[in-house]
Design a protein around this motif. Structure first.
Motif, PDB file in Angstrom:
ATOM      1  N   LEU A  57       0.846  -1.192   0.000  1.00  0.00           N
ATOM      2  CA  LEU A  57       0.000   0.000   0.000  1.00  0.00           C
ATOM      3  C   LEU A  57       0.882   1.242   0.000  1.00  0.00           C
ATOM      4  N   ALA A  58       0.388   2.319  -0.591  1.00  0.00           N
ATOM      5  CA  ALA A  58       1.139   3.569  -0.607  1.00  0.00           C
ATOM      6  C   ALA A  58       0.224   4.753  -0.341  1.00  0.00           C
ATOM      7  N   ILE A  59       0.780   5.751   0.326  1.00  0.00           N
ATOM      8  CA  ILE A  59       0.150   7.063   0.401  1.00  0.00           C
ATOM      9  C   ILE A  59       0.840   7.885  -0.676  1.00  0.00           C
ATOM     10  N   VAL A  80       8.567  -0.593  -5.001  1.00  0.00           N
ATOM     11  CA  VAL A  80       8.183   0.814  -4.949  1.00  0.00           C
ATOM     12  C   VAL A  80       9.041   1.505  -3.889  1.00  0.00           C
ATOM     13  N   GLU A  81       9.350   2.761  -4.122  1.00  0.00           N
ATOM     14  CA  GLU A  81      10.168   3.541  -3.193  1.00  0.00           C
ATOM     15  C   GLU A  81       9.553   4.915  -2.975  1.00  0.00           C
ATOM     16  N   ILE A  82       9.878   5.534  -1.847  1.00  0.00           N
ATOM     17  CA  ILE A  82       9.461   6.904  -1.583  1.00  0.00           C
ATOM     18  C   ILE A  82      10.009   7.786  -2.704  1.00  0.00           C
ATOM     19  N   GLY A  83       9.179   8.656  -3.223  1.00  0.00           N
ATOM     20  CA  GLY A  83       9.579   9.552  -4.300  1.00  0.00           C
ATOM     21  C   GLY A  83       9.250   9.044  -5.686  1.00  0.00           C
ATOM     22  N   ASP A  84       8.869   7.764  -5.809  1.00  0.00           N
ATOM     23  CA  ASP A  84       8.504   7.224  -7.123  1.00  0.00           C
ATOM     24  C   ASP A  84       7.281   7.947  -7.669  1.00  0.00           C
ATOM     25  N   GLU A  85       7.237   8.087  -8.984  1.00  0.00           N
ATOM     26  CA  GLU A  85       6.060   8.618  -9.656  1.00  0.00           C
ATOM     27  C   GLU A  85       5.158   7.450 -10.023  1.00  0.00           C
ATOM     28  N   VAL A  86       3.878   7.563  -9.702  1.00  0.00           N
ATOM     29  CA  VAL A  86       2.909   6.501  -9.982  1.00  0.00           C
ATOM     30  C   VAL A  86       1.688   7.093 -10.673  1.00  0.00           C
ATOM     31  N   ARG A  87       0.953   6.200 -11.323  1.00  0.00           N
ATOM     32  CA  ARG A  87      -0.306   6.613 -11.940  1.00  0.00           C
ATOM     33  C   ARG A  87      -1.387   5.644 -11.494  1.00  0.00           C
ATOM     34  N   PRO A  88      -2.613   6.112 -11.345  1.00  0.00           N
ATOM     35  CA  PRO A  88      -3.707   5.216 -10.993  1.00  0.00           C
ATOM     36  C   PRO A  88      -4.078   4.340 -12.194  1.00  0.00           C
ATOM     37  N   VAL A  89      -4.283   3.055 -11.944  1.00  0.00           N
ATOM     38  CA  VAL A  89      -4.751   2.145 -12.988  1.00  0.00           C
ATOM     39  C   VAL A  89      -6.005   1.449 -12.472  1.00  0.00           C
ATOM     40  N   PRO A 104     -21.650 -10.933  -2.088  1.00  0.00           N
ATOM     41  CA  PRO A 104     -20.881 -10.291  -3.169  1.00  0.00           C
ATOM     42  C   PRO A 104     -21.676  -9.250  -3.955  1.00  0.00           C
ATOM     43  N   GLU A 105     -22.980  -9.486  -4.146  1.00  0.00           N
ATOM     44  CA  GLU A 105     -23.799  -8.557  -4.920  1.00  0.00           C
ATOM     45  C   GLU A 105     -24.010  -7.223  -4.198  1.00  0.00           C
ATOM     46  N   SER A 106     -23.759  -7.191  -2.892  1.00  0.00           N
ATOM     47  CA  SER A 106     -23.997  -5.979  -2.114  1.00  0.00           C
ATOM     48  C   SER A 106     -22.786  -5.043  -2.102  1.00  0.00           C
ATOM     49  N   GLN A 107     -21.705  -5.435  -2.743  1.00  0.00           N
ATOM     50  CA  GLN A 107     -20.466  -4.665  -2.687  1.00  0.00           C
ATOM     51  C   GLN A 107     -19.995  -4.258  -4.080  1.00  0.00           C
ATOM     52  N   GLU A 108     -19.168  -3.233  -4.126  1.00  0.00           N
ATOM     53  CA  GLU A 108     -18.460  -2.874  -5.352  1.00  0.00           C
ATOM     54  C   GLU A 108     -17.032  -3.377  -5.199  1.00  0.00           C
ATOM     55  N   TRP A 109     -16.509  -4.036  -6.206  1.00  0.00           N
ATOM     56  CA  TRP A 109     -15.203  -4.694  -6.103  1.00  0.00           C
ATOM     57  C   TRP A 109     -14.128  -4.014  -6.928  1.00  0.00           C
ATOM     58  N   ASP A 110     -14.506  -3.024  -7.728  1.00  0.00           N
ATOM     59  CA  ASP A 110     -13.534  -2.371  -8.596  1.00  0.00           C
ATOM     60  C   ASP A 110     -12.924  -1.153  -7.903  1.00  0.00           C
ATOM     61  N   GLY A 111     -11.888  -0.615  -8.522  1.00  0.00           N
ATOM     62  CA  GLY A 111     -11.231   0.564  -7.973  1.00  0.00           C
ATOM     63  C   GLY A 111      -9.898   0.800  -8.672  1.00  0.00           C
ATOM     64  N   TYR A 112      -8.985   1.422  -7.969  1.00  0.00           N
ATOM     65  CA  TYR A 112      -7.696   1.775  -8.551  1.00  0.00           C
ATOM     66  C   TYR A 112      -6.541   1.288  -7.689  1.00  0.00           C
ATOM     67  N   ARG A 113      -5.465   0.937  -8.357  1.00  0.00           N
ATOM     68  CA  ARG A 113      -4.170   0.684  -7.731  1.00  0.00           C
ATOM     69  C   ARG A 113      -3.195   1.659  -8.362  1.00  0.00           C
ATOM     70  N   PHE A 114      -2.049   1.839  -7.707  1.00  0.00           N
ATOM     71  CA  PHE A 114      -1.029   2.733  -8.230  1.00  0.00           C
ATOM     72  C   PHE A 114       0.080   1.936  -8.889  1.00  0.00           C
ATOM     73  N   GLU A 115       0.445   2.356 -10.095  1.00  0.00           N
ATOM     74  CA  GLU A 115       1.466   1.673 -10.880  1.00  0.00           C
ATOM     75  C   GLU A 115       2.636   2.654 -11.103  1.00  0.00           C
ATOM     76  N   PRO A 116       3.878   2.210 -10.816  1.00  0.00           N
ATOM     77  CA  PRO A 116       5.021   3.082 -11.096  1.00  0.00           C
ATOM     78  C   PRO A 116       5.072   3.472 -12.567  1.00  0.00           C
ATOM     79  N   VAL A 117       5.421   4.720 -12.819  1.00  0.00           N
ATOM     80  CA  VAL A 117       5.515   5.227 -14.187  1.00  0.00           C
ATOM     81  C   VAL A 117       6.870   4.867 -14.771  1.00  0.00           C
TER      82      VAL A 117
END
Length: 117
Positions: A57-59, A80-89, A104-117
């Motif tokens: 996980l990253a902030i 991943v390292e502090i200072g890396d540039e990331v983009r949401p995917v 399962p039908e009561s929840q949303e399962w999609d979203g975003y992760r961060f990928e190093p650029v």
């Protein structure tokens, strides 16, 4: 990754019905169109049911026209390292829908992760 912008120029993610200045949002910002910098990160080895282990996980901090916006989320890699540039995917399933106590039908399962650029 919809953030809310308020009359005073502040931006929050996730969006809130009332902003830091006590006013309602006036606009939205799609953070998936921006890159961000990793502020800090950690790896969880005791993830909730259905979440990959280990789970890194990253902030991150976005710069939206000079306004900083921070978000927390999973990273697509353990490299991943502090200072890396990331983009949401976009990810269709952030966790396995059948591995939990909720229907399962009561929840949303999609979203975003961060990928190093």
């Amino acid at each position: 990754m919809e953030a809310y912008q308020y009359p005073d120029g502040s931006i929050t993610y996730p969006g809130h019905p009332i902003g830091p200045g006590g006013e309602e949002p006036v606009d939205t910002v799609d953070l998936s169109e921006y890159t961000a910098e990793v502020i800090t990160w950690t790896t969880s080895t005791a993830a909730p049911p259905g979440v990959r282990e280990p789970n890194t996980l990253a902030i991150v901090e976005f710069d939206v026209d000079g306004e900083p916006v921070r978000a927390i989320g999973g990273v697509t890699t353990d490299d991943v390292e502090i200072g890396d540039e990331v983009r949401p995917v976009y990810v269709e399933e952030l966790r396995e829908p059948g591995a939990g106590i909720r229907e399962p039908e009561s929840q949303e399962w999609d979203g975003y992760r961060f990928e190093p650029v």
